[in-house]
Motif scaffolding. Structure first.
Motif, PDB file in Angstrom:
ATOM      1  N   VAL A 121       0.830  -1.201   0.000  1.00 60.18           N
ATOM      2  CA  VAL A 121       0.000   0.000   0.000  1.00 60.18           C
ATOM      3  C   VAL A 121       0.867   1.255   0.000  1.00 60.18           C
ATOM      4  O   VAL A 121       0.539   2.242  -0.636  1.00 60.18           O
ATOM      5  CB  VAL A 121      -0.932   0.007   1.223  1.00 60.18           C
ATOM      6  CG1 VAL A 121      -1.733   1.287   1.302  1.00 60.18           C
ATOM      7  CG2 VAL A 121      -1.874  -1.178   1.161  1.00 60.18           C
ATOM      8  N   ALA A 122       1.982   1.181   0.708  1.00 62.46           N
ATOM      9  CA  ALA A 122       2.870   2.333   0.812  1.00 62.46           C
ATOM     10  C   ALA A 122       4.319   1.860   0.667  1.00 62.46           C
ATOM     11  O   ALA A 122       4.644   0.743   1.034  1.00 62.46           O
ATOM     12  CB  ALA A 122       2.689   3.014   2.160  1.00 62.46           C
ATOM     13  N   PRO A 123       5.174   2.716   0.146  1.00 65.60           N
ATOM     14  CA  PRO A 123       6.591   2.340   0.048  1.00 65.60           C
ATOM     15  C   PRO A 123       7.205   2.206   1.449  1.00 65.60           C
ATOM     16  O   PRO A 123       6.701   2.772   2.407  1.00 65.60           O
ATOM     17  CB  PRO A 123       7.219   3.492  -0.728  1.00 65.60           C
ATOM     18  CG  PRO A 123       6.244   4.598  -0.694  1.00 65.60           C
ATOM     19  CD  PRO A 123       4.899   4.022  -0.429  1.00 65.60           C
ATOM     20  N   PRO A 124       8.300   1.451   1.557  1.00 60.67           N
ATOM     21  CA  PRO A 124       8.885   1.185   2.880  1.00 60.67           C
ATOM     22  C   PRO A 124       9.326   2.417   3.661  1.00 60.67           C
ATOM     23  O   PRO A 124       9.357   2.386   4.877  1.00 60.67           O
ATOM     24  CB  PRO A 124      10.090   0.306   2.568  1.00 60.67           C
ATOM     25  CG  PRO A 124       9.944  -0.144   1.179  1.00 60.67           C
ATOM     26  CD  PRO A 124       8.998   0.778   0.491  1.00 60.67           C
ATOM     27  N   GLN A 125       9.682   3.500   3.006  1.00 54.57           N
ATOM     28  CA  GLN A 125      10.168   4.675   3.730  1.00 54.57           C
ATOM     29  C   GLN A 125       9.046   5.508   4.338  1.00 54.57           C
ATOM     30  O   GLN A 125       9.299   6.412   5.112  1.00 54.57           O
ATOM     31  CB  GLN A 125      11.050   5.549   2.833  1.00 54.57           C
ATOM     32  CG  GLN A 125      10.376   6.136   1.641  1.00 54.57           C
ATOM     33  CD  GLN A 125      10.406   5.228   0.417  1.00 54.57           C
ATOM     34  OE1 GLN A 125      10.655   4.047   0.519  1.00 54.57           O
ATOM     35  NE2 GLN A 125      10.139   5.781  -0.736  1.00 54.57           N
TER      36      GLN A 125
ATOM     37  N   PRO B  49       5.960   6.126   6.925  1.00 55.33           N
ATOM     38  CA  PRO B  49       5.620   5.573   8.239  1.00 55.33           C
ATOM     39  C   PRO B  49       4.423   4.622   8.220  1.00 55.33           C
ATOM     40  O   PRO B  49       4.310   3.775   9.085  1.00 55.33           O
ATOM     41  CB  PRO B  49       5.296   6.805   9.078  1.00 55.33           C
ATOM     42  CG  PRO B  49       5.980   7.926   8.409  1.00 55.33           C
ATOM     43  CD  PRO B  49       6.038   7.569   6.941  1.00 55.33           C
ATOM     44  N   LEU B  50       3.556   4.720   7.248  1.00 52.57           N
ATOM     45  CA  LEU B  50       2.395   3.848   7.173  1.00 52.57           C
ATOM     46  C   LEU B  50       2.806   2.390   7.059  1.00 52.57           C
ATOM     47  O   LEU B  50       2.131   1.497   7.552  1.00 52.57           O
ATOM     48  CB  LEU B  50       1.535   4.239   5.960  1.00 52.57           C
ATOM     49  CG  LEU B  50       0.308   3.392   5.669  1.00 52.57           C
ATOM     50  CD1 LEU B  50      -0.686   3.543   6.807  1.00 52.57           C
ATOM     51  CD2 LEU B  50      -0.326   3.804   4.371  1.00 52.57           C
ATOM     52  N   SER B  51       3.956   2.137   6.447  1.00 55.47           N
ATOM     53  CA  SER B  51       4.373   0.761   6.244  1.00 55.47           C
ATOM     54  C   SER B  51       4.976   0.139   7.498  1.00 55.47           C
ATOM     55  O   SER B  51       5.160  -1.065   7.549  1.00 55.47           O
ATOM     56  CB  SER B  51       5.365   0.675   5.095  1.00 55.47           C
ATOM     57  OG  SER B  51       6.564   1.310   5.450  1.00 55.47           O
ATOM     58  N   ALA B  52       5.280   0.923   8.510  1.00 55.20           N
ATOM     59  CA  ALA B  52       5.820   0.381   9.757  1.00 55.20           C
ATOM     60  C   ALA B  52       4.676  -0.210  10.577  1.00 55.20           C
ATOM     61  O   ALA B  52       3.598   0.374  10.686  1.00 55.20           O
ATOM     62  CB  ALA B  52       6.516   1.476  10.550  1.00 55.20           C
ATOM     63  N   SER B  53       4.914  -1.369  11.148  1.00 54.12           N
ATOM     64  CA  SER B  53       3.886  -1.993  11.972  1.00 54.12           C
ATOM     65  C   SER B  53       3.755  -1.229  13.290  1.00 54.12           C
ATOM     66  O   SER B  53       4.621  -0.430  13.653  1.00 54.12           O
ATOM     67  CB  SER B  53       4.243  -3.454  12.239  1.00 54.12           C
ATOM     68  OG  SER B  53       5.350  -3.521  13.111  1.00 54.12           O
ATOM     69  N   ARG B  54       2.676  -1.500  14.009  1.00 56.66           N
ATOM     70  CA  ARG B  54       2.482  -0.838  15.304  1.00 56.66           C
ATOM     71  C   ARG B  54       3.607  -1.200  16.266  1.00 56.66           C
ATOM     72  O   ARG B  54       4.076  -0.366  17.023  1.00 56.66           O
ATOM     73  CB  ARG B  54       1.131  -1.230  15.899  1.00 56.66           C
ATOM     74  CG  ARG B  54      -0.018  -0.606  15.194  1.00 56.66           C
ATOM     75  CD  ARG B  54      -1.325  -0.800  15.912  1.00 56.66           C
ATOM     76  NE  ARG B  54      -1.410  -2.031  16.651  1.00 56.66           N
ATOM     77  CZ  ARG B  54      -2.535  -2.686  16.875  1.00 56.66           C
ATOM     78  NH1 ARG B  54      -3.660  -2.226  16.390  1.00 56.66           N
ATOM     79  NH2 ARG B  54      -2.541  -3.794  17.579  1.00 56.66           N
ATOM     80  N   ALA B  55       4.036  -2.448  16.222  1.00 51.28           N
ATOM     81  CA  ALA B  55       5.119  -2.880  17.117  1.00 51.28           C
ATOM     82  C   ALA B  55       6.423  -2.160  16.786  1.00 51.28           C
ATOM     83  O   ALA B  55       7.165  -1.750  17.683  1.00 51.28           O
ATOM     84  CB  ALA B  55       5.305  -4.396  17.024  1.00 51.28           C
ATOM     85  N   GLU B  56       6.708  -1.984  15.493  1.00 53.15           N
ATOM     86  CA  GLU B  56       7.929  -1.280  15.091  1.00 53.15           C
ATOM     87  C   GLU B  56       7.885   0.184  15.496  1.00 53.15           C
ATOM     88  O   GLU B  56       8.874   0.725  15.997  1.00 53.15           O
ATOM     89  CB  GLU B  56       8.135  -1.394  13.584  1.00 53.15           C
ATOM     90  CG  GLU B  56       8.502  -2.774  13.122  1.00 53.15           C
ATOM     91  CD  GLU B  56       8.469  -2.908  11.604  1.00 53.15           C
ATOM     92  OE1 GLU B  56       9.099  -3.846  11.108  1.00 53.15           O
ATOM     93  OE2 GLU B  56       7.821  -2.090  10.920  1.00 53.15           O
TER      94      GLU B  56
END
Length: 142
Positions: free
Chosen positions: A28-32, A34-41
């Motif tokens: 859905v979003a590129p890795p850079q 913040p949307l792509s970061a999981s809640r735990a990360e």
């Protein structure tokens, strides 16, 4: 009677196009972003930011191991947000922040960052035998 349907082969069928012809599915979003970061990360990042902020003032915290666990192991009546464990034989001192209890008590990222910092400050103060205000002078002012 002859069957006009050829027998199925044992090889998987190759798909010529994707489902409904909409194109390749991807992230859905590129890795850079913040949307792509999981809640735990993102929670680990909040804890790390708080630790780095305190390490500037308290260099001895470099020897402390900071952990993030989802939930506490015991089923007490009150759910702790964090815990500290003094150094023992062959193991460093540890400070644990529990992710799910903190997330449940906050509504957004800003509140979560404040609560994470308060929990880290309280656990560092407990470990060092100091008051939270002496560990971080801005404790409780936000």
């Amino acid at each position: 009677m002859d069957s006009s349907v050829p027998p199925r082969s044992s090889e998987p069928r190759q798909r010529r196009r994707d489902r409904h012809g909409r194109g390749m599915r991807g992230p859905v979003a590129p890795p850079q972003v913040p949307l792509s970061a999981s809640r735990a990360e993102s929670f680990r990042d909040l804890v790390q930011d708080s630790v780095e902020r305190l390490e500037r003032r308290w260099p001895q915290l470099a020897e402390v191991e900071f952990l993030v666990l989802d939930v506490p192991g015991s089923a007490d009546e009150s759910v702790p947000l964090g815990s500290s464990l003094a150094a023992g034989k062959g193991r460093p001192a540890q400070i644990v922040v529990y992710r799910r209890p903190v997330e449940i008590r906050t509504k957004n990222r800003d509140e979560r960052a404040l609560l994470v910092h308060e929990v880290v400050v309280e656990q560092v103060a407990d470990l060092l035998g100091l008051s939270p205000e002496s560990v971080d002078p801005r404790y409780g002012q936000d």
